[in-house]
Design a protein around this motif. Structure first.
Motif, short mmCIF file in Angstrom:
data_model
loop_
_atom_site.label_atom_id
_atom_site.label_comp_id
_atom_site.label_asym_id
_atom_site.label_seq_id
_atom_site.Cartn_x
_atom_site.Cartn_y
_atom_site.Cartn_z
N ALA A 36 0.87 -1.18 0.00
CA ALA A 36 0.00 0.00 0.00
C ALA A 36 0.90 1.23 0.00
CB ALA A 36 -0.91 -0.01 1.22
N ALA A 37 0.71 2.09 -0.97
CA ALA A 37 1.53 3.30 -1.08
C ALA A 37 0.64 4.52 -0.92
CB ALA A 37 2.24 3.33 -2.44
N MET A 38 1.09 5.48 -0.14
CA MET A 38 0.23 6.62 0.19
C MET A 38 1.07 7.85 0.53
SD MET A 38 -0.60 4.90 3.83
CE MET A 38 -0.19 3.32 3.06
N SER A 39 0.42 8.99 0.51
CA SER A 39 1.07 10.22 0.96
C SER A 39 1.07 10.25 2.48
CB SER A 39 0.34 11.44 0.40
OG SER A 39 -0.96 11.51 0.97
N ARG A 40 1.85 11.14 3.05
CA ARG A 40 1.93 11.25 4.51
C ARG A 40 0.58 11.61 5.12
NH1 ARG A 40 6.20 11.01 7.38
NH2 ARG A 40 7.52 11.23 5.54
N ASP A 41 -0.21 12.42 4.42
CA ASP A 41 -1.52 12.85 4.95
C ASP A 41 -2.48 11.68 5.12
OD1 ASP A 41 -0.64 15.43 5.03
OD2 ASP A 41 -1.57 16.01 3.12
N LEU A 42 -2.33 10.65 4.29
CA LEU A 42 -3.25 9.51 4.34
C LEU A 42 -2.70 8.34 5.15
CD1 LEU A 42 -4.69 9.34 0.70
CD2 LEU A 42 -5.73 10.32 2.74
N CYS A 43 -1.51 8.51 5.69
CA CYS A 43 -0.88 7.43 6.45
C CYS A 43 -1.54 7.32 7.83
CB CYS A 43 0.61 7.69 6.59
SG CYS A 43 1.50 6.36 7.43
N TRP A 44 -1.93 6.13 8.23
CA TRP A 44 -2.65 5.93 9.49
C TRP A 44 -1.87 5.13 10.53
CZ3 TRP A 44 -3.68 3.40 4.95
CH2 TRP A 44 -3.53 2.01 4.96
N THR A 45 -0.66 4.67 10.19
CA THR A 45 0.10 3.85 11.13
C THR A 45 1.59 4.05 10.92
OG1 THR A 45 0.55 1.56 11.85
CG2 THR A 45 0.02 1.90 9.52
N ASP A 46 2.35 3.82 11.98
CA ASP A 46 3.81 3.91 11.89
C ASP A 46 4.45 2.56 11.53
OD1 ASP A 46 3.82 6.60 12.55
OD2 ASP A 46 3.93 6.20 14.70
N LYS A 47 3.64 1.52 11.50
CA LYS A 47 4.17 0.19 11.21
C LYS A 47 4.59 0.09 9.73
CE LYS A 47 0.48 -1.96 12.37
NZ LYS A 47 -0.46 -3.09 12.60
N ASN A 48 5.54 -0.79 9.47
CA ASN A 48 6.00 -1.02 8.09
C ASN A 48 5.12 -2.00 7.34
OD1 ASN A 48 8.25 0.68 8.35
ND2 ASN A 48 9.46 -0.96 9.31
N THR A 49 4.28 -2.72 8.08
CA THR A 49 3.36 -3.67 7.46
C THR A 49 1.95 -3.40 7.93
OG1 THR A 49 3.68 -5.28 9.26
CG2 THR A 49 5.15 -5.47 7.34
N ILE A 50 0.98 -3.85 7.13
CA ILE A 50 -0.43 -3.69 7.51
C ILE A 50 -1.17 -4.98 7.20
CG2 ILE A 50 -0.45 -1.19 7.14
CD1 ILE A 50 -1.92 -1.76 4.47
N GLU A 51 -2.32 -5.15 7.83
CA GLU A 51 -3.23 -6.25 7.52
C GLU A 51 -4.23 -5.77 6.46
OE1 GLU A 51 -2.91 -9.21 8.80
OE2 GLU A 51 -1.51 -8.81 10.46
#
Length: 288
Positions: free
Chosen positions: A167-182
């Motif tokens: 998943a690639a996103m801008s900083r404004d749309l980032c919701w977590t500090d983790k490097n991985t997501i479910e």
């Protein structure tokens, strides 16, 4: 006048005598003398002045010697080029690629191929998988580099290592500090993705009991990434595709899922022509 006669005459001129030329050509002296006389008769000019031991070129002989040297050199070059072409060390290789495979093509494999076959040129056709399959079927390209899934009927293929989607996103749309997501974290996020991955993404989301929120479908991984970089949504792309946009502030999260993975496939028709250069190119991927 033929190449054989020119070679005989050139060797005589180089050696300065028929005896020495005969030894170098591994033929008897009388047949060589006969070939020289036949060439003079055919051309209607005297090519050499015969001495007791050596020969001396006439003005016509000097002219023919110069031309024979050029012609024999070109003949050898043509033979070498054809041999190189047959051996796949010279020529033009036409291949097709989808945009998201570019990063995998332009790795050390291509450098290795160029080092080994420096006189092979490339003609690259870029397009989506369906366009490349049509070019392959019509013989416009010999090999295509695409991504799974695709209809492999009538095709040979080499599958490279599986890679995850990110998943690639801008900083404004980032919701977590983790490097991985479910996958479930993608729920209600405005998703941007390559149209061919729609079924793959939809099925993965359905397995977690939600429908993806599709903001944009397109036909190019670069488009997905550029839109995501502009803050318009979250792009879902193969991990290696991130390299396509170079330097950017985009944030990337690997999606933990066996379902959301893809492979690059090198494909070519089971029937039809495949050049030696094409076969050499395929060898780059056989041990991958």
């Amino acid at each position: 006048m033929d190449i054989k006669q020119l070679k005989y005459f050139y060797t005589i001129a180089e050696e300065g005598q028929i005896t020495g030329a005969a030894k170098k050509l591994h033929i008897a002296q009388p047949p060589l003398s006969y070939q020289l006389k036949s060439l003079e008769d055919e051309l209607g000019v005297k090519l050499v002045e015969r001495g007791s031991r050596n020969i001396k070129l006439t003005d016509a002989g000097h002219l023919l010697y110069k031309r024979a040297k050029q012609i024999l050199s070109l003949t050898k070059s043509a033979e070498d080029e054809l041999r190189d072409f047959v051996q796949g060390t010279q020529g033009t290789l036409s291949i097709g690629t989808v945009s998201s495979s570019g990063a995998s093509l332009l790795d050390n494999r291509l450098s290795t191929f160029h080092d080994k076959y420096p006189f092979i040129n490339f003609e690259i056709h870029e397009g989506n998988t369906f366009e490349l399959l049509e070019l392959l079927t019509n013989g416009v390209i010999e090999i295509a580099i695409v991504r799974t899934p695709f209809n492999n009927f009538g095709l040979n293929s080499i599958l490279l290592q599986k890679e995850p989607m990110v998943a690639a996103m801008s900083r404004d749309l980032c919701w977590t500090d983790k490097n991985t997501i479910e996958i479930v974290e993608l729920k209600d996020k405005p998703l941007i993705f390559y149209r061919r991955f729609e079924n793959l993404i939809s099925k993965a989301c359905e397995n977690y009991n939600f429908q993806p929120t599709v903001y944009c479908k397109n036909d190019d991984a670069r488009t997905s990434l550029l839109w995501a970089n502009s803050g318009l949504g979250v792009a879902i792309v193969p991990k290696s595709a991130i390299k396509l946009i170079g330097s950017s502030d985009i944030i990337v999260k690997e999606i933990i899922s066996k379902e959301l993975s893809t492979q690059i496939a090198i494909i070519w028709p089971k029937t039809g022509y495949l050049s030696t250069a094409g076969k050499n190119f395929l060898n780059l991927f056989l041990d991958t």
